[in-house]
Write an enzyme that holds these catalytic residues in place. Structure first.
Site, PDB file in Angstrom:
ATOM      1  N   ASN A 109      29.973  45.185  34.963  1.00 43.02           N
ATOM      2  CA  ASN A 109      30.706  46.353  35.486  1.00 43.02           C
ATOM      3  C   ASN A 109      31.716  46.778  34.184  1.00 43.02           C
ATOM      4  O   ASN A 109      32.315  45.615  33.821  1.00 43.02           O
ATOM      5  CB  ASN A 109      31.403  46.236  36.703  1.00 43.02           C
ATOM      6  CG  ASN A 109      30.536  46.541  37.848  1.00 43.02           C
ATOM      7  OD1 ASN A 109      29.451  47.149  37.608  1.00 43.02           O
ATOM      8  ND2 ASN A 109      30.919  46.114  39.141  1.00 43.02           N
ATOM      9  N   ASN A 167      31.343  37.834  35.433  1.00 39.37           N
ATOM     10  CA  ASN A 167      32.211  36.956  35.477  1.00 39.37           C
ATOM     11  C   ASN A 167      31.676  35.555  35.759  1.00 39.37           C
ATOM     12  O   ASN A 167      32.314  34.774  35.143  1.00 39.37           O
ATOM     13  CB  ASN A 167      33.008  37.054  36.825  1.00 39.37           C
ATOM     14  CG  ASN A 167      33.943  38.710  36.910  1.00 39.37           C
ATOM     15  OD1 ASN A 167      34.326  39.022  35.622  1.00 39.37           O
ATOM     16  ND2 ASN A 167      34.457  39.000  37.845  1.00 39.37           N
ATOM     17  N   THR A 224      41.624  37.857  41.961  1.00 39.10           N
ATOM     18  CA  THR A 224      40.445  38.662  41.546  1.00 39.10           C
ATOM     19  C   THR A 224      39.475  37.527  40.564  1.00 39.10           C
ATOM     20  O   THR A 224      40.048  37.190  39.907  1.00 39.10           O
ATOM     21  CB  THR A 224      40.812  39.580  40.485  1.00 39.10           C
ATOM     22  OG1 THR A 224      41.810  40.156  41.123  1.00 39.10           O
ATOM     23  CG2 THR A 224      39.630  40.673  40.368  1.00 39.10           C
ATOM     24  N   ASP A 235      33.834  33.933  41.781  1.00 37.44           N
ATOM     25  CA  ASP A 235      33.003  33.863  40.698  1.00 37.44           C
ATOM     26  C   ASP A 235      33.361  33.013  39.853  1.00 37.44           C
ATOM     27  O   ASP A 235      32.396  32.258  39.385  1.00 37.44           O
ATOM     28  CB  ASP A 235      33.196  35.522  39.777  1.00 37.44           C
ATOM     29  CG  ASP A 235      32.942  36.568  40.693  1.00 37.44           C
ATOM     30  OD1 ASP A 235      32.215  36.506  41.747  1.00 37.44           O
ATOM     31  OD2 ASP A 235      33.468  37.657  40.277  1.00 37.44           O
ATOM     32  N   GLY A 272      44.411  38.690  35.816  1.00 33.48           N
ATOM     33  CA  GLY A 272      42.979  39.156  34.876  1.00 33.48           C
ATOM     34  C   GLY A 272      41.871  38.497  35.593  1.00 33.48           C
ATOM     35  O   GLY A 272      41.964  37.932  36.493  1.00 33.48           O
TER      36      GLY A 272
HETATM   37  P1  ATP Z   1      37.656  36.583  45.522  1.00 35.42           P
HETATM   38  O1  ATP Z   1      36.875  37.670  46.256  1.00 35.42           O
HETATM   39  O2  ATP Z   1      39.082  36.643  45.337  1.00 35.42           O
HETATM   40  O3  ATP Z   1      37.030  36.433  44.081  1.00 35.42           O
HETATM   41  P2  ATP Z   1      36.271  34.717  47.227  1.00 35.42           P
HETATM   42  O4  ATP Z   1      36.848  35.467  48.649  1.00 35.42           O
HETATM   43  O5  ATP Z   1      34.943  34.679  46.929  1.00 35.42           O
HETATM   44  O6  ATP Z   1      37.333  35.147  46.181  1.00 35.42           O
HETATM   45  P3  ATP Z   1      37.749  32.247  48.058  1.00 35.42           P
HETATM   46  O7  ATP Z   1      37.315  31.423  49.085  1.00 35.42           O
HETATM   47  O8  ATP Z   1      39.022  33.193  48.471  1.00 35.42           O
HETATM   48  O9  ATP Z   1      36.554  33.193  47.495  1.00 35.42           O
HETATM   49  O10 ATP Z   1      38.476  31.653  46.715  1.00 35.42           O
HETATM   50  C1  ATP Z   1      37.353  30.715  45.895  1.00 35.42           C
HETATM   51  C2  ATP Z   1      38.122  29.544  45.403  1.00 35.42           C
HETATM   52  O11 ATP Z   1      39.290  29.984  44.521  1.00 35.42           O
HETATM   53  C3  ATP Z   1      38.778  28.602  46.389  1.00 35.42           C
HETATM   54  O12 ATP Z   1      37.644  27.625  46.825  1.00 35.42           O
HETATM   55  C4  ATP Z   1      39.695  28.239  45.660  1.00 35.42           C
HETATM   56  O13 ATP Z   1      39.193  26.953  44.873  1.00 35.42           O
HETATM   57  C5  ATP Z   1      40.411  29.085  44.696  1.00 35.42           C
HETATM   58  N1  ATP Z   1      41.393  29.854  45.395  1.00 35.42           N
HETATM   59  C6  ATP Z   1      41.502  31.064  45.904  1.00 35.42           C
HETATM   60  N2  ATP Z   1      42.870  31.377  46.341  1.00 35.42           N
HETATM   61  C7  ATP Z   1      43.503  30.307  46.214  1.00 35.42           C
HETATM   62  C8  ATP Z   1      44.952  29.951  46.505  1.00 35.42           C
HETATM   63  N3  ATP Z   1      45.773  30.872  46.900  1.00 35.42           N
HETATM   64  N4  ATP Z   1      45.381  28.685  45.812  1.00 35.42           N
HETATM   65  C9  ATP Z   1      44.610  27.875  45.149  1.00 35.42           C
HETATM   66  N5  ATP Z   1      43.305  28.112  45.098  1.00 35.42           N
HETATM   67  C10 ATP Z   1      42.656  29.229  45.253  1.00 35.42           C
END
Ligand code: ATP
Length: 302
Positions: free
Chosen positions: A9, A41, A235, A239, A274
């Site tokens: 994208n 990503n 963000t 991924d 980013g």
């Molecule tokens: P996104 O849609 O924001 O890319 P997601 O919803 O697919 O993420 P999440 O479970 O929110 O996935 O996050 C994926 C991984 O990122 C988590 O397993 C963790 O390792 C890391 N992570 C996300 N938020 C945090 C945070 N606030 N502190 C530390 N690690 C985080």
């Protein structure tokens, strides 16, 4: 080798005083253009983790730079086609409070032909992996081809949409999804993890880390805490996680070792603003984990 059937994208980000109302014309204070898409990503994350990755996808004539950007990370882009449809893109309005409203046009991401996917997988075989998410067409075809060739299939069913996801689930070897998607899946299928038929499921839990569910003579559950970090921009965290997990498995790390790396890489990502450009290198992840750096992780060339 990891074969990634993945979206590419272009993210157009506009800073607006407030989110546009129906009928309103609004001037943006600034705009930026960047590389995005879950597929792109993930390819960048795999490359940053030092993994060999071939991106199978499509861009339009306006996305030639995006393909070049991917190549700059060391990603094999020979099977990223240029088609006569606009590159998939996201129009992202962000207001002064950081709230956003996003319009996505799938464009070239929905123009994958079976023939192009088959060509991209032509030299794939046992020991290789296919990873894909839900932002392109051709997923079922790619999965069938990959299974016939003996690849292990990692499925990231995001964005979650019940009908197209359901038939793909039982064929996946490894499923990676966040807690919300996991809940949707359990609800939609009406099953528990034990009857889904997927031997390895990894559920990410944001700041709380991730859970690894594995079937081998009964189900085991292992919890991985995320390091405590100052989160600035989440963000691409999911991924980054999926790409690092795939790269770990591809070099023969155990699922536990791969999840540990993935949790750490994704946590480091959220400390930086980013997406692709903010994904940490394997060196950075290993340094954080107190491990000896491995040679071979790639850096972007441009
Ligand atoms: P996104 O849609 O924001 O890319 P997601 O919803 O697919 O993420 P999440 O479970 O929110 O996935 O996050 C994926 C991984 O990122 C988590 O397993 C963790 O390792 C890391 N992570 C996300 N938020 C945090 C945070 N606030 N502190 C530390 N690690 C985080």
């Amino acid at each position: 080798m990891i074969f990634n059937l993945g979206s590419v994208n272009i993210d157009y980000v506009y800073a607006v005083p407030h989110l546009p109302q129906p009928g309103e014309t609004l001037a943006a204070a600034s705009m930026s253009v960047g590389l995005g898409g879950k597929g792109a990503n993930m390819s960048v994350a795999i490359a940053r983790a030092g993994g060999p990755v071939r991106h199978i996808g499509a861009v339009g004539p306006d996305g030639v730079w995006a393909k070049a950007r991917l190549a700059g990370y060391g990603i094999d882009v020979d099977h990223v086609a240029t088609v006569d449809v606009a590159t998939g893109h996201a129009i992202i309005n962000v207001d002064a409070q950081g709230e956003n409203a996003i319009v996505i046009f799938p464009g070239a991401n929905h123009e994958q032909s079976d023939r192009a996917i088959a060509a991209g997988l032509a030299d794939a075989g046992a020991g290789d992996f296919l990873i894909f998410q839900n932002e392109t067409n051709g997923r079922e075809f790619a999965m069938t081809q990959a299974l016939e060739r003996g690849l292990q299939v990692i499925y990231v069913p995001a964005p979650y949409d019940e009908d197209p996801v359901k038939p793909l689930l039982p064929k996946a070897d490894i499923l990676v999804l966040n807690e919300v998607e996991f809940g949707q899946m359990i609800q939609a299928t009406g099953r528990d993890v034990a009857t889904l038929g997927i031997p390895t499921i990894v559920v990410t839990r944001g700041a709380q880390g991730a859970v690894l569910l594995e079937e081998s003579s009964g189900w085991s559950e292992r919890v991985f805490s995320a390091p405590k970090v100052a989160a600035i921009d989440t963000t691409g965290a999911g991924d980054t996680f999926a790409g690092y997990l795939a790269a770990g498995l591809e070099v023969g790390l155990s699922a536990e070792q791969s999840v540990e790396r993935a949790v750490t890489a994704a946590a480091l990502k959220v400390t930086r603003r980013g997406t692709a450009e903010a994904i940490p290198s394997l060196d950075e992840v290993q340094t954080f984990l107190g491990q000896e750096p491995t040679k071979g992780a790639s850096s972007p060339q441009s």
